[in-house]
Structures are given as C-alpha cells and as structure tokens.
Design a protein around this motif. Sequence first.
Motif, PDB file in Angstrom:
ATOM      1  N   MET A   1       0.850  -1.178   0.000  1.00  0.00           N
ATOM      2  CA  MET A   1       0.000   0.000   0.000  1.00  0.00           C
ATOM      3  C   MET A   1       0.892   1.237   0.000  1.00  0.00           C
ATOM      4  N   LYS A   2       0.777   2.026  -1.011  1.00  0.00           N
ATOM      5  CA  LYS A   2       1.547   3.266  -1.130  1.00  0.00           C
ATOM      6  C   LYS A   2       0.699   4.401  -0.566  1.00  0.00           C
ATOM      7  N   VAL A   3       1.243   5.110   0.421  1.00  0.00           N
ATOM      8  CA  VAL A   3       0.536   6.196   1.078  1.00  0.00           C
ATOM      9  C   VAL A   3       1.218   7.510   0.742  1.00  0.00           C
ATOM     10  N   GLN A   4       0.423   8.489   0.342  1.00  0.00           N
ATOM     11  CA  GLN A   4       0.952   9.820   0.052  1.00  0.00           C
ATOM     12  C   GLN A   4       1.044  10.586   1.373  1.00  0.00           C
ATOM     13  N   LEU A   5       2.262  10.948   1.757  1.00  0.00           N
ATOM     14  CA  LEU A   5       2.479  11.646   3.019  1.00  0.00           C
ATOM     15  C   LEU A   5       2.769  13.119   2.784  1.00  0.00           C
ATOM     16  N   GLN A   6       2.293  13.926   3.718  1.00  0.00           N
ATOM     17  CA  GLN A   6       2.637  15.348   3.735  1.00  0.00           C
ATOM     18  C   GLN A   6       3.215  15.636   5.119  1.00  0.00           C
ATOM     19  N   LEU A  15      10.258  18.756  12.227  1.00  0.00           N
ATOM     20  CA  LEU A  15       9.100  17.964  11.826  1.00  0.00           C
ATOM     21  C   LEU A  15       8.150  17.840  13.014  1.00  0.00           C
ATOM     22  N   THR A  16       6.882  18.199  12.807  1.00  0.00           N
ATOM     23  CA  THR A  16       5.916  18.178  13.904  1.00  0.00           C
ATOM     24  C   THR A  16       4.749  17.234  13.666  1.00  0.00           C
ATOM     25  N   ALA A  17       4.462  16.899  12.415  1.00  0.00           N
ATOM     26  CA  ALA A  17       3.316  16.039  12.126  1.00  0.00           C
ATOM     27  C   ALA A  17       3.417  15.479  10.716  1.00  0.00           C
ATOM     28  N   VAL A  18       2.583  14.478  10.472  1.00  0.00           N
ATOM     29  CA  VAL A  18       2.474  13.885   9.146  1.00  0.00           C
ATOM     30  C   VAL A  18       0.988  13.804   8.823  1.00  0.00           C
ATOM     31  N   GLN A  19       0.628  14.175   7.621  1.00  0.00           N
ATOM     32  CA  GLN A  19      -0.750  14.073   7.162  1.00  0.00           C
ATOM     33  C   GLN A  19      -0.832  13.028   6.067  1.00  0.00           C
ATOM     34  N   ILE A  20      -1.957  12.289   6.069  1.00  0.00           N
ATOM     35  CA  ILE A  20      -2.225  11.346   4.989  1.00  0.00           C
ATOM     36  C   ILE A  20      -3.675  11.547   4.543  1.00  0.00           C
ATOM     37  N   PRO A  21      -3.975  11.195   3.301  1.00  0.00           N
ATOM     38  CA  PRO A  21      -5.359  11.308   2.834  1.00  0.00           C
ATOM     39  C   PRO A  21      -6.291  10.417   3.666  1.00  0.00           C
ATOM     40  N   ILE A  22      -7.525  10.851   3.845  1.00  0.00           N
ATOM     41  CA  ILE A  22      -8.474  10.145   4.703  1.00  0.00           C
ATOM     42  C   ILE A  22      -8.733   8.713   4.219  1.00  0.00           C
ATOM     43  N   GLU A  23      -8.771   8.499   2.933  1.00  0.00           N
ATOM     44  CA  GLU A  23      -8.992   7.134   2.421  1.00  0.00           C
ATOM     45  C   GLU A  23      -7.842   6.206   2.810  1.00  0.00           C
ATOM     46  N   ASP A  24      -6.622   6.714   2.760  1.00  0.00           N
ATOM     47  CA  ASP A  24      -5.472   5.919   3.199  1.00  0.00           C
ATOM     48  C   ASP A  24      -5.583   5.638   4.694  1.00  0.00           C
ATOM     49  N   TRP A  25      -6.016   6.630   5.452  1.00  0.00           N
ATOM     50  CA  TRP A  25      -6.173   6.449   6.898  1.00  0.00           C
ATOM     51  C   TRP A  25      -7.194   5.358   7.201  1.00  0.00           C
ATOM     52  N   LYS A  26      -8.312   5.353   6.487  1.00  0.00           N
ATOM     53  CA  LYS A  26      -9.346   4.338   6.699  1.00  0.00           C
ATOM     54  C   LYS A  26      -8.802   2.940   6.409  1.00  0.00           C
ATOM     55  N   LYS A  27      -8.009   2.820   5.342  1.00  0.00           N
ATOM     56  CA  LYS A  27      -7.403   1.521   5.012  1.00  0.00           C
ATOM     57  C   LYS A  27      -6.437   1.087   6.112  1.00  0.00           C
ATOM     58  N   LEU A  28      -5.643   2.033   6.604  1.00  0.00           N
ATOM     59  CA  LEU A  28      -4.694   1.717   7.680  1.00  0.00           C
ATOM     60  C   LEU A  28      -5.422   1.295   8.953  1.00  0.00           C
ATOM     61  N   GLU A  29      -6.526   1.971   9.270  1.00  0.00           N
ATOM     62  CA  GLU A  29      -7.303   1.599  10.457  1.00  0.00           C
ATOM     63  C   GLU A  29      -7.802   0.165  10.360  1.00  0.00           C
ATOM     64  N   LYS A  30      -8.291  -0.228   9.176  1.00  0.00           N
ATOM     65  CA  LYS A  30      -8.778  -1.598   8.989  1.00  0.00           C
ATOM     66  C   LYS A  30      -7.644  -2.608   9.172  1.00  0.00           C
ATOM     67  N   ARG A  31      -6.483  -2.294   8.607  1.00  0.00           N
ATOM     68  CA  ARG A  31      -5.328  -3.186   8.760  1.00  0.00           C
ATOM     69  C   ARG A  31      -4.911  -3.305  10.218  1.00  0.00           C
ATOM     70  N   ILE A  32      -4.869  -2.185  10.896  1.00  0.00           N
ATOM     71  CA  ILE A  32      -4.472  -2.187  12.308  1.00  0.00           C
ATOM     72  C   ILE A  32      -5.451  -3.034  13.120  1.00  0.00           C
ATOM     73  N   GLU A  33      -6.740  -2.884  12.835  1.00  0.00           N
ATOM     74  CA  GLU A  33      -7.750  -3.663  13.557  1.00  0.00           C
ATOM     75  C   GLU A  33      -7.538  -5.161  13.349  1.00  0.00           C
ATOM     76  N   LYS A  34      -7.240  -5.561  12.120  1.00  0.00           N
ATOM     77  CA  LYS A  34      -6.994  -6.985  11.837  1.00  0.00           C
ATOM     78  C   LYS A  34      -5.757  -7.482  12.588  1.00  0.00           C
ATOM     79  N   TYR A  35      -4.685  -6.677  12.603  1.00  0.00           N
ATOM     80  CA  TYR A  35      -3.478  -7.065  13.329  1.00  0.00           C
ATOM     81  C   TYR A  35      -3.740  -7.154  14.832  1.00  0.00           C
ATOM     82  N   GLU A  36      -4.529  -6.231  15.361  1.00  0.00           N
ATOM     83  CA  GLU A  36      -4.855  -6.269  16.788  1.00  0.00           C
ATOM     84  C   GLU A  36      -5.647  -7.525  17.123  1.00  0.00           C
TER      85      GLU A  36
END
Length: 72
Positions: A1-6, A15-36
């Motif tokens: 999964m390639k994520v566009q970072l800002q 460096l204080t923060a990183v932003q990612i598009p909301i759709e990428d965030w939703k995909k990451l949340e689903k993956r994290i939930e499966k790993y948990e």
Amino acid sequence: MKVQLQYLNDKEGNLTAVQIPIEDWKKLEKRIEKYEQAFQVKEDLTAAFQEVEQMRAGKLPKQTLSDFLNEL
C-alpha cells in the motif's frame, strides 16, 4: 500500500506532524484492527497453553469440558 504523506514543520523547520489522505487512513485503520485481532488471538492461545502446562504440572486444578464451556 503506497501512502501519500505530507510533512508539517514548525517555524524552526522541525518535523511536527504527518498528514495522509483520509482514504489511506481508513485503510490503515482496517489493517491495524486486523493485526490487533490476530495479536489478541495469539495472546489468548499462549495463555491457554500456559494454563494447560500448569494443570499438567498440578499447579492448577484440572477442568472438565462442561466447566470450561460454562465459563464462556
């Protein structure tokens, strides 16, 4: 999964923060939930095997299948 970072920097350039598009965030949340969930299953199985070893060693009382199912 390639994520566009800002990257966000403060006025000193740190460096204080990183932003990612909301759709990428939703995909990451689903993956994290499966790993948990997988991690929780692994922890539960490890605890169960440790209990069995303690029962075999006489450190815990043995349990019938009926008692076990009643706990669920």
